[in-house]
Motif scaffolding. Structure first.
Motif, PDB file in Angstrom:
ATOM      1  N   GLU A  69     -23.701  -2.564  14.384  1.00 23.15           N
ATOM      2  CA  GLU A  69     -24.037  -4.026  13.782  1.00 23.15           C
ATOM      3  C   GLU A  69     -23.744  -4.131  12.454  1.00 23.15           C
ATOM      4  O   GLU A  69     -22.987  -3.135  11.195  1.00 23.15           O
ATOM      5  N   ARG A  70     -22.370  -4.961  12.587  1.00 28.64           N
ATOM      6  CA  ARG A  70     -21.602  -5.636  11.142  1.00 28.64           C
ATOM      7  C   ARG A  70     -22.842  -6.084  10.619  1.00 28.64           C
ATOM      8  O   ARG A  70     -23.739  -6.426  10.628  1.00 28.64           O
ATOM      9  N   PRO A  71     -22.104  -6.576   8.934  1.00 28.18           N
ATOM     10  CA  PRO A  71     -23.230  -7.105   7.740  1.00 28.18           C
ATOM     11  C   PRO A  71     -23.633  -8.571   9.037  1.00 28.18           C
ATOM     12  O   PRO A  71     -23.657  -8.886   9.734  1.00 28.18           O
ATOM     13  N   GLY A  72     -25.525  -8.455   8.234  1.00 27.65           N
ATOM     14  CA  GLY A  72     -26.080  -9.683   8.608  1.00 27.65           C
ATOM     15  C   GLY A  72     -25.856 -11.202   8.793  1.00 27.65           C
ATOM     16  O   GLY A  72     -26.387 -12.101   9.749  1.00 27.65           O
ATOM     17  N   PHE A  73     -24.487 -11.135   8.141  1.00 29.65           N
ATOM     18  CA  PHE A  73     -24.410 -12.734   7.697  1.00 29.65           C
ATOM     19  C   PHE A  73     -23.082 -12.643   8.549  1.00 29.65           C
ATOM     20  O   PHE A  73     -22.214 -14.304   8.892  1.00 29.65           O
ATOM     21  N   LEU A  74     -22.452 -11.793   9.340  1.00 28.08           N
ATOM     22  CA  LEU A  74     -20.661 -12.549  10.560  1.00 28.08           C
ATOM     23  C   LEU A  74     -21.724 -12.308  11.742  1.00 28.08           C
ATOM     24  O   LEU A  74     -22.348 -12.147  12.125  1.00 28.08           O
ATOM     25  N   TYR A  75     -21.518 -12.986  12.692  1.00 32.79           N
ATOM     26  CA  TYR A  75     -21.735 -13.634  13.911  1.00 32.79           C
ATOM     27  C   TYR A  75     -20.696 -13.246  14.812  1.00 32.79           C
ATOM     28  O   TYR A  75     -20.770 -13.397  16.280  1.00 32.79           O
ATOM     29  N   ASN A  76     -19.832 -13.426  14.651  1.00 32.25           N
ATOM     30  CA  ASN A  76     -18.248 -12.953  15.364  1.00 32.25           C
ATOM     31  C   ASN A  76     -18.210 -11.680  15.274  1.00 32.25           C
ATOM     32  O   ASN A  76     -18.307 -11.067  14.316  1.00 32.25           O
ATOM     33  N   HIS A  77     -17.383 -11.172  16.432  1.00 31.87           N
ATOM     34  CA  HIS A  77     -16.852  -9.812  15.983  1.00 31.87           C
ATOM     35  C   HIS A  77     -17.944  -8.926  15.038  1.00 31.87           C
ATOM     36  O   HIS A  77     -17.690  -7.787  14.507  1.00 31.87           O
ATOM     37  N   LYS A  78     -19.247  -8.702  16.031  1.00 31.63           N
ATOM     38  CA  LYS A  78     -20.062  -8.319  15.290  1.00 31.63           C
ATOM     39  C   LYS A  78     -20.305  -6.545  15.410  1.00 31.63           C
ATOM     40  O   LYS A  78     -20.745  -6.022  14.463  1.00 31.63           O
ATOM     41  N   ARG A  79     -20.339  -6.265  16.364  1.00 29.49           N
ATOM     42  CA  ARG A  79     -19.744  -5.422  17.192  1.00 29.49           C
ATOM     43  C   ARG A  79     -19.505  -4.096  16.204  1.00 29.49           C
ATOM     44  O   ARG A  79     -18.558  -4.156  16.177  1.00 29.49           O
ATOM     45  N   ASN A  80     -19.608  -3.242  15.892  1.00 25.71           N
ATOM     46  CA  ASN A  80     -19.202  -2.210  15.686  1.00 25.71           C
ATOM     47  C   ASN A  80     -18.436  -0.563  15.450  1.00 25.71           C
ATOM     48  O   ASN A  80     -19.805   0.110  16.647  1.00 25.71           O
ATOM     49  N   ARG A  81     -17.800  -0.726  16.360  1.00 24.85           N
ATOM     50  CA  ARG A  81     -17.059   0.911  16.366  1.00 24.85           C
ATOM     51  C   ARG A  81     -17.110   1.058  18.249  1.00 24.85           C
ATOM     52  O   ARG A  81     -17.944   2.083  18.401  1.00 24.85           O
ATOM     53  N   GLU A  82     -16.714   0.005  18.583  1.00 25.07           N
ATOM     54  CA  GLU A  82     -16.859  -0.075  19.900  1.00 25.07           C
ATOM     55  C   GLU A  82     -16.194  -1.471  20.786  1.00 25.07           C
ATOM     56  O   GLU A  82     -15.791  -2.117  20.065  1.00 25.07           O
ATOM     57  N   VAL A  83     -15.503  -1.116  21.938  1.00 23.01           N
ATOM     58  CA  VAL A  83     -15.115  -2.247  22.572  1.00 23.01           C
ATOM     59  C   VAL A  83     -15.782  -2.867  22.958  1.00 23.01           C
ATOM     60  O   VAL A  83     -16.954  -2.975  23.670  1.00 23.01           O
ATOM     61  N   ASN A  84     -15.976  -4.622  22.590  1.00 25.06           N
ATOM     62  CA  ASN A  84     -17.128  -5.614  23.304  1.00 25.06           C
ATOM     63  C   ASN A  84     -15.696  -6.464  23.576  1.00 25.06           C
ATOM     64  O   ASN A  84     -14.678  -6.755  23.576  1.00 25.06           O
ATOM     65  N   VAL A  85     -16.733  -7.186  24.778  1.00 24.90           N
ATOM     66  CA  VAL A  85     -15.999  -9.044  24.405  1.00 24.90           C
ATOM     67  C   VAL A  85     -17.427  -9.947  23.443  1.00 24.90           C
ATOM     68  O   VAL A  85     -18.432 -10.100  23.748  1.00 24.90           O
ATOM     69  N   ASN A  86     -16.396 -10.366  23.120  1.00 23.43           N
ATOM     70  CA  ASN A  86     -16.844 -11.360  21.995  1.00 23.43           C
ATOM     71  C   ASN A  86     -17.294 -12.902  21.975  1.00 23.43           C
ATOM     72  O   ASN A  86     -18.475 -13.215  22.307  1.00 23.43           O
TER      73      ASN A  86
END
Length: 385
Positions: A69-86
């Motif tokens: 996961e990206r830092p806790g203060f972010l809510y969009n494009h949150k997942r790290n190093r994986e293809v996902n759906v925002n």
């Protein structure tokens, strides 16, 4: 499992009952992108169906390889190093001369993280509201339900924003609101006035222990097609009544030449929470905890197909009202980003963005020790219909 089944049935019903496609989504709190009609309206009904899907990949170069996961203060494009759906949603909208209604069902990591505090199926509601025009001669509407926030110039729909990822101030102010609002547009189209009664600060269900309600306003001035000036406010609380912490928040921005070759957005948000009441019934101190966030975005359009945008932002929340760090200086951070947009089709947008955060305190996790900086690269493909 039950919620997933109900969501699947709802989407299937919408597709089955609406053999039509409508124009690309544009009724968010950010309407900077021109509408591009793509489909027809159902005959004699005023019903349209639209959809949006944004897939993404984010690579955080600072975080440990195992961090998902990206830092806790972010809510969009949150997942790290994986293809996902925002964000992906399908929306039905009905409009007539005196009545309007919207229902949008969402999935994606944006909904997973930003709606974590909401209940059950409410987490899958991107928008659900009904409205009636109160006057035959004036553009005065009463709407109630769940709707996109009017606070700020960005929304969760990336294609409608100038940058791929959201600014720090957008990520930490309301994306959605629940309540009732009155909206008036002047006959010359230059002024928009809005007043609302809300369940709280980005709350569908009220915060336990808070009796509310909260109120919010908006005043927007568009003297020409090339200039927008906006002031939005919020008065209420995001704390239980026992703490007696009234919140007053102001969002101010200007948009210059939004459809020109060179365009800019200048924004400044400032909020204040009264210092709380302690167990002894006395306030812990005089005054309020204040946080603020300026942001500037400049966009250059090489053509209708290729655009470049740069952003500089700062967020100062030394008392940890919105973002608590537990560090000596609190959350004081600069952000810099640069993104390139390529419109493959009018309804298909590919974007890539590099971003750097520079914090006064070491708040970013690394493989060895915490760091003052964080660097990331995000790409996305968004399709609307």
């Amino acid at each position: 499992m039950k919620n997933n089944f109900l969501l699947t049935v709802a989407i299937a019903i919408v597709f089955h009952t609406s053999p039509l496609l409508a124009q690309s989504i544009n009724d968010t709190k950010d309407t900077l992108t021109p509408v591009q009609p793509q489909s027809a309206v159902a005959p004699n009904s005023g019903l349209t169906v639209t959809g949006y899907v944004e897939a993404y990949y984010t690579h955080d170069f600072t975080a440990p390889k195992t961090a998902q996961e990206r830092p806790g203060f972010l809510y969009n494009h949150k997942r790290n190093r994986e293809v996902n759906v925002n964000l992906a949603f399908i929306k039905g909208a009905y409009t007539s001369d005196r009545v309007r209604a919207n229902l949008a069902i969402q999935v994606g990591t944006y909904a997973q993280y930003n709606y974590a505090a909401e209940q059950g199926l409410l987490k899958n509601i991107f928008e659900a509201n009904a409205g009636v025009k109160l006057s035959k001669t004036h553009d005065l509407w009463l709407d109630a339900g769940i709707f996109s926030s009017h606070i700020g110039f960005e929304s969760a729909i990336s294609k409608d924003c100038w940058t791929l990822t959201r600014s720090l101030v957008a990520e930490n102010s309301p994306y959605y609101l629940a309540g009732a609002k009155l909206t008036y547009n002047t006959p010359n189209g230059k002024w928009t006035l809005l007043g609302s009664v809300l369940n709280g600060w980005q709350r569908i269900a009220k915060l336990p222990g808070y009796s509310g309600p909260s109120v919010s306003t908006q005043v927007q001035f568009k003297p020409t097609a090339n200039f927008v000036l906006n002031w939005s406010s919020f008065l209420g609380s995001d704390r239980p009544d026992s703490l007696k912490q009234t919140r007053f928040y102001n969002n101010i921005y200007a948009i210059v030449n939004p459809n020109g070759k060179v365009s800019a957005i200048l924004g400044f948000d400032i909020g204040a929470d009264r210092k709380p009441v302690g167990p002894d019934g006395r306030r812990v101190g005089n005054g309020s905890y204040v946080w603020y966030a300026p942001v500037a975005i400049v966009r250059y359009s090489f053509s209708d197909v290729v655009k470049l945008a740069g952003r500089v932002e700062y967020y100062d929340d030394k008392n940890g009202v919105i973002i608590a760090t537990g560090t000596p200086n609190g959350f004081k951070i600069w952000g810099y980003s640069l993104n390139v947009d390529y419109f493959i089709l009018p309804t298909a947008l590919f974007r890539i963005e590099g971003k750097v955060y520079n914090s006064q305190d070491a708040i970013f996790e690394t493989a060895s020790r915490d760091s003052n900086t964080n660097t990331s690269l995000t790409t996305s493909l968004a399709v609307s219909f």
